[in-house]
Design a protein around this motif. Structure first.
Motif, PDB file in Angstrom:
ATOM      1  N   UNK A 183       0.713  -1.424  -0.069  1.00  0.00           N
ATOM      2  CA  UNK A 183       0.074  -0.163   0.170  1.00  0.00           C
ATOM      3  C   UNK A 183       0.884   1.483  -0.218  1.00  0.00           C
ATOM      4  N   UNK A 184       1.488   0.894   0.522  1.00  0.00           N
ATOM      5  CA  UNK A 184       2.719   2.145   0.910  1.00  0.00           C
ATOM      6  C   UNK A 184       3.732   2.250  -0.484  1.00  0.00           C
ATOM      7  N   UNK A 185       3.837   1.354  -0.941  1.00  0.00           N
ATOM      8  CA  UNK A 185       4.051   2.331  -2.626  1.00  0.00           C
ATOM      9  C   UNK A 185       3.688   2.445  -3.276  1.00  0.00           C
ATOM     10  N   UNK A 186       2.333   2.881  -2.881  1.00  0.00           N
ATOM     11  CA  UNK A 186       1.384   3.054  -3.821  1.00  0.00           C
ATOM     12  C   UNK A 186       1.467   4.304  -3.709  1.00  0.00           C
ATOM     13  N   UNK A 187       1.511   4.809  -3.474  1.00  0.00           N
ATOM     14  CA  UNK A 187       2.157   6.889  -2.693  1.00  0.00           C
ATOM     15  C   UNK A 187       3.415   6.713  -2.391  1.00  0.00           C
ATOM     16  N   UNK A 188       4.354   6.568  -2.743  1.00  0.00           N
ATOM     17  CA  UNK A 188       5.747   6.502  -3.061  1.00  0.00           C
ATOM     18  C   UNK A 188       6.437   6.808  -1.346  1.00  0.00           C
ATOM     19  N   UNK A 189       5.545   6.140  -0.350  1.00  0.00           N
ATOM     20  CA  UNK A 189       6.225   6.096   1.480  1.00  0.00           C
ATOM     21  C   UNK A 189       7.436   5.110   1.261  1.00  0.00           C
ATOM     22  N   UNK A 190       7.478   4.264  -0.381  1.00  0.00           N
ATOM     23  CA  UNK A 190       8.574   3.424   0.210  1.00  0.00           C
ATOM     24  C   UNK A 190       8.677   3.060  -1.154  1.00  0.00           C
ATOM     25  N   UNK A 191      10.058   2.886  -1.087  1.00  0.00           N
ATOM     26  CA  UNK A 191      10.007   3.021  -2.182  1.00  0.00           C
ATOM     27  C   UNK A 191      10.421   1.227  -3.677  1.00  0.00           C
ATOM     28  N   UNK A 192      10.043   0.859  -4.098  1.00  0.00           N
ATOM     29  CA  UNK A 192      10.066  -0.619  -4.398  1.00  0.00           C
ATOM     30  C   UNK A 192      11.637  -0.377  -5.857  1.00  0.00           C
ATOM     31  N   UNK A 193      12.625  -1.347  -5.072  1.00  0.00           N
ATOM     32  CA  UNK A 193      13.385  -1.647  -6.247  1.00  0.00           C
ATOM     33  C   UNK A 193      13.439  -2.042  -8.056  1.00  0.00           C
ATOM     34  N   UNK A 194      12.327  -2.539  -7.924  1.00  0.00           N
ATOM     35  CA  UNK A 194      12.161  -3.237  -9.659  1.00  0.00           C
ATOM     36  C   UNK A 194      10.459  -3.117  -9.593  1.00  0.00           C
ATOM     37  N   UNK A 195      10.273  -3.103 -10.328  1.00  0.00           N
ATOM     38  CA  UNK A 195       9.048  -3.484 -11.083  1.00  0.00           C
ATOM     39  C   UNK A 195       8.340  -1.553 -11.208  1.00  0.00           C
ATOM     40  N   UNK A 196       7.239  -1.561 -11.840  1.00  0.00           N
ATOM     41  CA  UNK A 196       6.214  -0.768 -12.317  1.00  0.00           C
ATOM     42  C   UNK A 196       5.437  -0.173 -11.768  1.00  0.00           C
ATOM     43  N   UNK A 197       4.647   0.966 -11.437  1.00  0.00           N
ATOM     44  CA  UNK A 197       3.320   1.338 -10.654  1.00  0.00           C
ATOM     45  C   UNK A 197       2.411   2.138 -11.205  1.00  0.00           C
ATOM     46  N   UNK A 198       1.783   2.322 -12.044  1.00  0.00           N
ATOM     47  CA  UNK A 198       0.704   3.682 -12.410  1.00  0.00           C
ATOM     48  C   UNK A 198       0.245   3.560 -11.570  1.00  0.00           C
ATOM     49  N   UNK A 199      -0.581   5.125 -11.418  1.00  0.00           N
ATOM     50  CA  UNK A 199      -1.898   5.364 -10.499  1.00  0.00           C
ATOM     51  C   UNK A 199      -2.336   6.883 -10.993  1.00  0.00           C
ATOM     52  N   UNK A 200      -3.698   6.971 -11.391  1.00  0.00           N
ATOM     53  CA  UNK A 200      -4.358   8.219 -11.663  1.00  0.00           C
ATOM     54  C   UNK A 200      -3.613   8.475 -13.336  1.00  0.00           C
ATOM     55  N   UNK A 201      -3.168   7.384 -13.675  1.00  0.00           N
ATOM     56  CA  UNK A 201      -2.905   7.647 -14.929  1.00  0.00           C
ATOM     57  C   UNK A 201      -1.920   8.392 -15.680  1.00  0.00           C
ATOM     58  N   UNK A 202      -0.512   7.839 -14.239  1.00  0.00           N
ATOM     59  CA  UNK A 202       0.627   8.580 -14.316  1.00  0.00           C
ATOM     60  C   UNK A 202       1.807   7.615 -13.622  1.00  0.00           C
ATOM     61  N   UNK A 203       3.109   7.473 -13.922  1.00  0.00           N
ATOM     62  CA  UNK A 203       4.129   6.627 -13.757  1.00  0.00           C
ATOM     63  C   UNK A 203       4.691   6.843 -12.911  1.00  0.00           C
ATOM     64  N   UNK A 204       3.930   6.389 -12.005  1.00  0.00           N
ATOM     65  CA  UNK A 204       4.862   6.205 -10.295  1.00  0.00           C
ATOM     66  C   UNK A 204       5.633   6.015 -10.014  1.00  0.00           C
ATOM     67  N   UNK A 205       6.481   4.954 -10.630  1.00  0.00           N
ATOM     68  CA  UNK A 205       7.496   3.516 -10.289  1.00  0.00           C
ATOM     69  C   UNK A 205       7.904   3.203 -11.688  1.00  0.00           C
ATOM     70  N   UNK A 206       9.085   3.579 -12.050  1.00  0.00           N
ATOM     71  CA  UNK A 206       9.432   2.749 -13.091  1.00  0.00           C
ATOM     72  C   UNK A 206      10.717   1.999 -12.528  1.00  0.00           C
ATOM     73  N   UNK A 207      10.485   1.119 -12.474  1.00  0.00           N
ATOM     74  CA  UNK A 207      11.997   0.115 -12.332  1.00  0.00           C
ATOM     75  C   UNK A 207      12.984   0.713 -11.221  1.00  0.00           C
ATOM     76  N   UNK A 208      12.222   0.906 -10.290  1.00  0.00           N
ATOM     77  CA  UNK A 208      13.107   1.821  -8.819  1.00  0.00           C
ATOM     78  C   UNK A 208      13.642   2.716  -8.707  1.00  0.00           C
ATOM     79  N   UNK A 209      13.106   4.060  -9.979  1.00  0.00           N
ATOM     80  CA  UNK A 209      12.837   5.144 -10.347  1.00  0.00           C
ATOM     81  C   UNK A 209      11.863   6.016 -10.415  1.00  0.00           C
ATOM     82  N   UNK A 210      11.363   6.996  -9.206  1.00  0.00           N
ATOM     83  CA  UNK A 210      11.018   7.389  -8.887  1.00  0.00           C
ATOM     84  C   UNK A 210      10.042   9.051  -9.829  1.00  0.00           C
ATOM     85  N   UNK A 211       9.176   9.384 -10.049  1.00  0.00           N
ATOM     86  CA  UNK A 211       9.111   9.984 -10.029  1.00  0.00           C
ATOM     87  C   UNK A 211       9.380  11.318  -9.268  1.00  0.00           C
TER      88      UNK A 211
END
Length: 266
Positions: free
Chosen positions: A44-72
């Protein structure tokens, strides 16, 4: 509304999320359940950037929040967070601000609303959560259930497109849980997109469109409440639900334990 692919997160040698694939669709309520330590809150915390995952992607509300460890970028992240409401288990109200000021501070400082506009919105929301009589109260004077309802109103004041709830009733006395869950049920009925981490199985059964079961960093099963609670496919799901729904069956007190602890006769 939320699209997660191959999400992996570790804390040191502890692999908390192990390649999660997960979706939440508009106006859907997805409840995440599972044993403590399974990775629910981290997801859950990864879904609003409170935690940064090292791999994978998260798109939320049409925005790329996380791209393979790189936060927007931070500026875009702060703007995105106004669309993603977050309610924590520990309320996180500003103790020096009144209920009204707690609810209006976000719209005034982040959305540029005038004081009158923010207060008008806040009054509507406080009425929605049943706290219109607590407008000028300070957080210290509120019960835990009231504090959590203020926290929900504060998140809603930003007019989010998605609401994230991280075990919102776990810090409450049992008799106060219902008043918070009733507000969440109302939001679900109004079509709010919600992702909820909770141990409240009754809420999951009644309100969720889908229930996701996590164990050891994986989503092991996701389906409708009818399937999860009546016909789960995974043995680990059945084991977890049996333990949660039949707690007395998992309690064993040796007959000598009270005597040995108190030193009294049986």
């Amino acid at each position: 509304m939320i699209r997660i692919r191959h999400l992996s997160k570790s804390f040191g040698h502890n692999h908390v999320l192990k390649g999660i694939d997960f979706d939440v669709f508009p106006s859907e309520v997805v409840v995440v359940i599972g044993p403590s330590g399974s990775g629910k809150s981290t997801l859950l915390r990864c879904c609003n950037g409170l935690e940064i995952a090292q791999a994978g992607t998260i798109d939320i509300c049409g925005e790329r929040l996380l791209d393979e460890g790189d936060m927007m970028p931070e500026q875009k992240l702060n703007r995105l967070r106004t669309q993603v409401g977050m309610v924590f288990q520990s309320f996180n109200l500003f103790p020096h601000l009144s209920v009204l000021d707690n609810v209006t501070v976000g719209p005034r400082t982040l959305s540029g609303l005038s004081t009158d506009q923010a207060q008008s919105r806040a009054m509507l929301l406080l009425d929605k959560v049943g706290l219109s009589d607590k407008v000028h109260a300070m957080p210290a004077s509120l019960s835990g259930g009231q504090k959590q309802r203020v926290a929900i109103a504060r998140a809603l004041a930003m007019e989010p497109r998605v609401m994230l709830f991280d075990e919102p009733t776990s810090a409450l006395d049992p008799e106060l849980v219902g008043e918070v869950l009733n507000v969440m049920k109302l939001l679900a009925q109004e079509g709010m997109t919600m992702m909820v981490v909770t141990h409240e199985m009754g809420f999951a059964r009644e309100v969720a469109d889908r229930v996701a079961v996590m164990d050891q960093g994986n989503i092991i099963e996701i389906d409708t409440p009818g399937v999860i609670f009546s016909h789960p496919k995974e043995p680990r799901t059945r084991e977890f639900l049996h333990a949660v729904l039949n707690p007395s069956a998992n309690t064993f007190t040796p007959s000598h334990s009270i005597q040995s602890i108190t030193g009294s006769r049986p």
